[in-house]
Scaffold this active site. Structure first.
Site, PDB file in Angstrom:
ATOM      1  N   ASP A  24     -58.033 -28.795  23.986  1.00 38.71           N
ATOM      2  CA  ASP A  24     -58.945 -29.954  23.926  1.00 38.71           C
ATOM      3  C   ASP A  24     -59.932 -29.960  22.746  1.00 38.71           C
ATOM      4  OD1 ASP A  24     -57.892 -29.664  26.467  1.00 38.71           O
ATOM      5  OD2 ASP A  24     -59.812 -29.624  27.496  1.00 38.71           O
ATOM      6  N   GLN A  40     -60.955 -26.104  22.005  1.00 35.24           N
ATOM      7  CA  GLN A  40     -60.505 -25.005  22.848  1.00 35.24           C
ATOM      8  C   GLN A  40     -59.548 -24.152  22.013  1.00 35.24           C
ATOM      9  OE1 GLN A  40     -61.102 -24.579  26.810  1.00 35.24           O
ATOM     10  NE2 GLN A  40     -62.785 -24.920  25.388  1.00 35.24           N
ATOM     11  N   PHE A  80     -64.976 -22.939  28.297  1.00 34.16           N
ATOM     12  CA  PHE A  80     -64.107 -24.097  28.508  1.00 34.16           C
ATOM     13  C   PHE A  80     -64.721 -25.340  27.850  1.00 34.16           C
ATOM     14  CE2 PHE A  80     -61.015 -23.370  32.308  1.00 34.16           C
ATOM     15  CZ  PHE A  80     -60.477 -22.257  31.686  1.00 34.16           C
ATOM     16  N   GLU A 206     -60.133 -34.211  34.743  1.00 32.71           N
ATOM     17  CA  GLU A 206     -60.680 -33.319  33.719  1.00 32.71           C
ATOM     18  C   GLU A 206     -61.304 -34.153  32.599  1.00 32.71           C
ATOM     19  OE1 GLU A 206     -57.798 -29.449  33.891  1.00 32.71           O
ATOM     20  OE2 GLU A 206     -57.023 -31.054  32.657  1.00 32.71           O
TER      21      GLU A 206
HETATM   22  C1  FRU Z   1     -58.038 -29.756  29.869  1.00 32.77           C
HETATM   23  C2  FRU Z   1     -58.584 -28.419  30.349  1.00 32.77           C
HETATM   24  C3  FRU Z   1     -60.047 -28.548  30.737  1.00 32.77           C
HETATM   25  C4  FRU Z   1     -60.560 -27.154  30.570  1.00 32.77           C
HETATM   26  C5  FRU Z   1     -59.775 -26.660  29.386  1.00 32.77           C
HETATM   27  C6  FRU Z   1     -59.431 -25.198  29.428  1.00 32.77           C
HETATM   28  O1  FRU Z   1     -56.941 -29.634  29.031  1.00 32.77           O
HETATM   29  O2  FRU Z   1     -57.818 -27.957  31.432  1.00 32.77           O
HETATM   30  O3  FRU Z   1     -60.258 -29.087  32.022  1.00 32.77           O
HETATM   31  O4  FRU Z   1     -61.934 -27.088  30.356  1.00 32.77           O
HETATM   32  O5  FRU Z   1     -58.589 -27.429  29.330  1.00 32.77           O
HETATM   33  O6  FRU Z   1     -58.886 -24.776  28.212  1.00 32.77           O
END
Ligand code: FRU
Length: 488
Positions: A24, A40, A80, A206
């Site tokens: 993300d 991420q 995250f 999410e």
């Molecule tokens: C969405 C997700 C988020 C989380 C992150 C973890 O793709 O699952 O909900 O914070 O990726 O990498």
């Protein structure tokens, strides 16, 4: 090995990390002339792993400078997804009156708690930067929002509520979003929940985003984006949205209809930049150009994943006055595009590049089709049939890595008459836009050689513009900070 941007399938004008795993977009914020993109990141592997926030900055959202990793996992857990804001009034006290801090609000995911089978292993933490996002200090009082005993409790997106002069956090909580408010980014008060019985519920909610947007007729509405995985319209991940009102505590949608922001299979976890100046006024989104169904398997190395092109979000109305979201590729892309070449669409013709924008006028009363093919007959097809579009990538190249990848996507027209088709093709992705911005569908493709043969049915006029590579002048090395990355 240094990333060369000549690797097979490496996007040329989309953001991708120099190497290793990315998912993300996080903490997107504009500050002092720079767009910040955090993401991420698992720097030690090619599949999802302990999450960091990678970091890049750009002046145009297209040319990105890679910077050292911004946030590392710590005793409270992995870092995250989350957001970042400019704390202009220094409400947090992390800066000074003359130096507003950048504040990042993110989720701590404690892998030890998860392994033990606890429910409260996701909490919210904050960190601040006083040097334009180059270094970050985590708040000593973390977590600022403890977990009430709910397994999925994450992805805080914070926005300044001008009318009420306070911060609003939108948090994804299992099958709904929760709204919290704060005057200092540290102490948060729960205000309401939304969505348990509205929208798509085929998977966990999410990466939400909540922001005001002004329609062409001058009225302002609040938009709520919610990503969902699985349960998307093409399988796996996707992003739905709601339009309505937000009174500082509660979100009220205009109606109960389910809507998707992007109809392709490869735009997930997209959120918008914070703090783009009022003089600019745009609300700009970037999404993760992948899908959890196969993200860990896509055939790219030494990196995995890219982001969508930046898109300006807008509101259109239909005859009944109901609003829908539009996505327009940002104007900055114009600076990368060569002159327009008009096409004679009688026979099959060969395109000069697969970093290209294609534009076509569509017949209003007939079905139409367009295909891009290579010498080994791998083909990407988009067309209209009755009241829907189809995008067929089932034979578009390598799809051996996952049974979930090869597919034909169906997109309902939902009353929209397509008159214009635009494709942004970049090596291993195609972004399909109908009528400039009314329908958007983002798709990955992995053709073994470029798809340069263009053929059309019932499409009479078209043009292309080559999009120049943006990675031609690369820095000689990527300094990713205290983590030593070995380029093999
Ligand atoms: C969405 C997700 C988020 C989380 C992150 C973890 O793709 O699952 O909900 O914070 O990726 O990498």
């Amino acid at each position: 090995m240094q990333p060369t941007y000549t690797e097979t399938y490496r996007p040329q004008y989309h953001f991708s990390p120099p190497q290793a795993w990315m998912n993300d977009p996080n903490g997107m914020v504009y500050f002092e002339g720079e767009y910040h993109l955090f993401y991420q990141y698992y720097p030690d592997g090619m599949v999802w792993g302990p999450m960091h926030w990678g970091h890049a900055v750009s002046k145009d959202m297209l040319h990105w400078e890679h910077l050292p990793i911004a946030l590392y996992p710590d005793a409270l857990g992995y870092i995250f997804s989350g957001s970042a804001v400019v704390d202009w009034n220094n409400s947090s006290g992390f800066g000074t009156d003359n130096q507003p801090p950048l504040v990042a609000i993110y989720t701590y995911h404690d892998p030890k708690g998860e392994a033990k089978g606890a429910l409260d292993f996701q909490t919210q933490g904050i960190a601040y930067s006083l040097d334009k996002g180059r270094t970050w200090t985590k708040h000593t009082g973390n977590p600022v929002l403890p977990n009430p005993g709910i397994k999925d409790f994450r992805d805080p997106k914070v926005v300044w509520d001008k009318a009420r002069q306070r911060w609003v956090m939108t948090l994804a909580v299992k099958d709904r979003v929760a709204f919290y408010t704060s005057t200092n980014l540290i102490d948060w008060e729960h205000r309401s929940d939304f969505g348990a019985s509205l929208g798509a519920h085929g998977g966990v909610w999410e990466c939400p985003d909540l922001f005001p947007l002004t329609a062409a007729n001058g009225t302002t509405h609040w938009v709520l984006l919610v990503s969902i995985n699985p349960g998307g319209p093409q399988g796996g991940s996707a992003t739905q949205y709601f339009i309505g009102d937000f009174d500082g505590e509660k979100f009220t949608p205009q109606d109960a209809k389910m809507r998707w922001m992007d109809w392709g299979s490869d735009n997930y976890a997209g959120v918008t930049f914070s703090d783009i100046p009022n003089s600019d006024g745009r609300r700009i989104l970037m999404g993760w150009m992948s899908n959890w169904d196969y993200a860990n398997q896509v055939p790219t190395t030494p990196w995995r994943s890219a982001m969508t092109l930046p898109r300006e979000l807008g509101l259109s109305t239909d005859a009944t006055g109901i609003h829908a979201l539009t996505s327009t590729i940002v104007d900055e892309i114009d600076a990368l595009q060569g002159p327009e070449t008009v096409l004679e669409l009688k026979d099959t013709l060969r395109l000069p590049s697969h970093q290209i924008r294609l534009d076509f006028s569509l017949p209003k009363t007939q079905d139409w089709q367009l295909s891009l093919t290579n010498d080994t007959r791998e083909t990407f097809v988009v067309g209209a049939s009755g009241d829907s579009l189809y995008i067929d990538r089932s034979n578009s190249g390598d799809n051996s890595f996952s049974t979930a990848f090869a597919k034909t996507m169906k997109v309902p027209l939902d009353g929209i008459t397509p008159h214009h088709l635009q494709l942004y093709v970049d090596t291993s992705s195609v972004e399909v836009l109908i009528n400039g911005n009314q329908i958007v569908a983002t798709t990955l493709v992995f053709p073994t050689t470029p798809l340069l043969q263009l053929a059309t049915t019932n499409i009479a006029t078209g043009s292309y513009r080559i999009i120049q590579r943006v990675w031609d002048s690369l820095p000689s090395s990527f300094d990713l900070g205290k983590k030593t990355l070995t380029f093999k």
